[in-house]
Write a protein that holds these residues in place. Structure first.
Motif, short mmCIF file in Angstrom:
data_model
loop_
_atom_site.label_atom_id
_atom_site.label_comp_id
_atom_site.label_asym_id
_atom_site.label_seq_id
_atom_site.Cartn_x
_atom_site.Cartn_y
_atom_site.Cartn_z
N VAL B 26 48.44 37.35 39.25
CA VAL B 26 47.40 36.28 39.69
C VAL B 26 48.91 34.83 39.11
N GLU B 27 48.93 34.12 40.00
CA GLU B 27 49.54 33.52 40.12
C GLU B 27 48.82 31.38 40.18
N GLY B 28 47.92 32.17 40.79
CA GLY B 28 47.17 31.11 41.23
C GLY B 28 46.23 30.92 40.37
N ARG B 29 44.67 30.66 41.05
CA ARG B 29 43.39 30.57 40.24
C ARG B 29 42.64 31.77 40.46
N VAL B 30 41.45 32.60 39.12
CA VAL B 30 39.97 33.64 39.88
C VAL B 30 39.94 33.37 38.55
N GLU B 31 38.58 33.10 39.59
CA GLU B 31 37.46 32.72 39.06
C GLU B 31 35.79 33.82 39.22
N GLY B 32 35.03 34.84 37.89
CA GLY B 32 34.51 35.14 38.44
C GLY B 32 34.70 36.70 37.58
N THR B 33 34.63 37.30 38.51
CA THR B 33 34.93 38.60 37.36
C THR B 33 35.96 39.45 37.47
N VAL B 34 36.77 40.16 36.92
CA VAL B 34 38.24 41.03 37.09
C VAL B 34 38.07 42.39 36.62
N SER B 35 37.79 43.44 37.90
CA SER B 35 37.48 45.04 37.56
C SER B 35 38.35 45.34 38.40
N LEU B 36 40.14 46.23 37.59
CA LEU B 36 40.65 46.72 37.74
C LEU B 36 40.94 48.21 38.00
N LYS B 37 41.34 48.36 38.58
CA LYS B 37 41.65 50.54 37.46
C LYS B 37 42.65 50.05 36.59
N ASP B 38 43.36 48.99 37.06
CA ASP B 38 45.16 49.69 36.81
C ASP B 38 46.03 48.26 36.10
N GLN B 39 46.28 47.29 36.15
CA GLN B 39 47.04 46.53 36.04
C GLN B 39 46.56 45.10 35.78
N LEU B 40 46.43 43.98 35.46
CA LEU B 40 46.69 43.10 35.63
C LEU B 40 47.63 42.08 34.82
N SER B 41 48.11 41.42 35.84
CA SER B 41 49.02 39.67 35.15
C SER B 41 48.52 38.85 35.84
N ILE B 42 48.63 37.93 34.25
CA ILE B 42 48.16 36.35 35.50
C ILE B 42 49.89 35.80 34.84
N GLU B 43 50.40 35.48 35.65
CA GLU B 43 51.56 34.50 35.35
C GLU B 43 51.88 33.02 35.43
N PRO B 44 52.64 33.02 34.23
CA PRO B 44 53.05 31.20 33.43
C PRO B 44 51.98 30.84 34.60
N GLU B 45 51.83 30.13 34.90
CA GLU B 45 51.26 29.08 35.77
C GLU B 45 50.46 29.14 36.58
N GLY B 46 49.32 31.29 36.30
CA GLY B 46 48.13 31.42 36.75
C GLY B 46 46.95 31.45 35.84
N LYS B 47 46.01 30.71 36.81
CA LYS B 47 44.59 30.58 35.83
C LYS B 47 43.80 31.70 36.40
N VAL B 48 43.02 32.70 34.83
CA VAL B 48 42.02 33.06 35.44
C VAL B 48 40.40 32.65 34.10
#
Lengths: 175, 112, 124
Positions: B26-48
């Protein structure tokens, strides 16, 4: 062995039960129960067990700590460290392999918690001055509307109120 | 290592549920819920701003939400995280900003 | 004072526990090793080995150990299974119970002394 401006060491077989106060570094290899207040650094070595309310400047946990730790500078839990309790310190370092259960409070974090539709909206003002001008302005307006729209549970984001404001492409690349 | 199945670019905002397998960056923005089987990476400019359920989470940016990870959560030096974390391994690097609770499995000696 | 520190340090089994001069403990201390006190302890001290109260040490506690060597201040009863030594300039108020007792010239002491005579410790 000239112990200069003191560094106190509590040996492995020693048990101290009560309140301990001091103006020097303290290394615990034994057991301390009660309260521990230092103006300097507490080091709990792998054999050390501290079951106490701790108030120090710095704390390095390589042993067991059960109790709340408040540090004016930093708390570090090393990979042999195990802690159950709350940490309040401006710097907290947890190394891979450490075990920890409790709360961590590094002071005020200006982060808008309530921007998720899954949570009821924030009634308090979010101190978030510096937002990168990406699409965030539009985003903000939207959220304000979303608040009033009484957000539902996680799945459905609020209906397209002002959704049009954020008409960006979702780039999901498949490799 | 799973292939990177998704990159949410800088100018992108997702509102809703994000789920799937593979790594997501994620380099952008995610709002809500996240459900992944593997990895979530939030980059320095990313917002979750979401509750996250993943195998691995690596945060270099901002995140606000509850985290449930199967393997490891890494809060890097540039990260700012508010939320409750439940994972077998949690790493907080020097410089990271975090507020919330952490629940790992802690084995204490019997005489505590 | 520097000499007192060096002397009290690991002359025996090697004191691993040192309570520094700025430390104040209010409670109970127990253990199986030598203990050197340069700070203040109020409460109770119970050791299987030796207690060294250095010149900066202030103890307001009952002491129960094998050996005690006092160069500082002790207010409380001392019971030792082996020996109690009061060094010059120390100040002890309390009862002492030990098979061997040494009181140096210049030590200040007020209290009762009880030297139980045991088979293996007939005086010196």
């Amino acid at each position: 062995m000239a112990t200069t401006s003191g560094s106190t060491i509590i040996g492995e077989s020693i048990l101290i039960n009560g309140s301990l106060n001091g103006d020097e570094d303290l290394t615990v290899r034994g057991r301390v129960e009660g309260t521990l207040t230092l103006t300097r650094t507490l080091v709990v070595e792998p054999t050390g067990i501290v079951k106490a309310e701790v108030q120090v400047k710095n704390c390095v946990i390589a042993g067991v700590v059960v109790g709340n730790v408040t540090a004016s500078e930093s708390v570090e839990i090393t990979k042999e460290g195990r802690m159950v309790g709350d940490i309040a310190a401006p710097r907290v370092i947890i190394v891979d392999g450490a075990s920890f259960r409790g709360r961590v409070d590094m002071g005020d974090l200006e982060l808008p918690r309530g921007e998720r539709p899954s949570r009821p909206a924030i009634s308090r003002p979010t101190a978030r001055p510096a937002l990168p001008p990406r699409g965030a302005r539009a985003g903000k307006k939207e959220e304000a509307k979303a608040e009033k729209a009484a957000p539902k549970g996680p799945p459905a984001p609020p209906p397209a109120v002002g959704m049009g404001a954020v008409k960006k492409k979702v780039v999901v690349r498949r490799k | 290592m799973a292939a990177t199945s998704g990159i949410i670019g800088r100018g992108t905002v997702i509102k809703g549920n994000l789920s799937g397998s593979g790594d997501v960056v994620v380099e952008g923005r995610v709002e809500g819920t996240v459900s992944l089987k593997d990895q979530l990476s939030i980059e320095p400019e990313g917002k979750v701003f979401a509750d996250v359920e993943v195998e691995n989470l690596e945060v270099h940016g901002e995140m606000s939400g509850d985290i449930n990870a199967g393997d490891r959560v890494l809060i890097a030096a540039t990260a700012k995280v508010v939320g409750d974390i439940k994972a077998p391994r949690v790493v907080i690097q020097d410089g990271a900003r975090f507020k919330g609770s952490i629940e790992m499995d802690v084995k204490l000696p019997e005489d505590i | 004072m520097a000499q007192a520190i060096e002397k009290a340090s690991p002359s025996r089994s090697g004191a691993h526990t040192v309570i520094g001069s700025s430390i104040v403990i209010d409670g109970e201390i127990s253990g199986d090793e030598d203990l050197v006190i340069q700070g203040t302890v109020k409460g109770k001290i119970s050791l299987k080995e030796s207690l060294f109260v250095e010149s900066s040490g202030v103890i307001e506690a009952d002491i129960d150990t094998a050996n005690v060597e006092v160069s500082g201040q002790v207010t409380g009863n001392i019971a030792a299974s082996d020996k109690v030594e009061l060094k010059t300039d120390c100040k002890v108020v309390g009862d002492i119970r030990a098979p061997r007792i040494l009181i140096a010239d210049g030590a200040t002491f007020k209290g009762n002394v009880d030297m139980e005579v045991r088979e293996h410790h007939k005086g010196k």
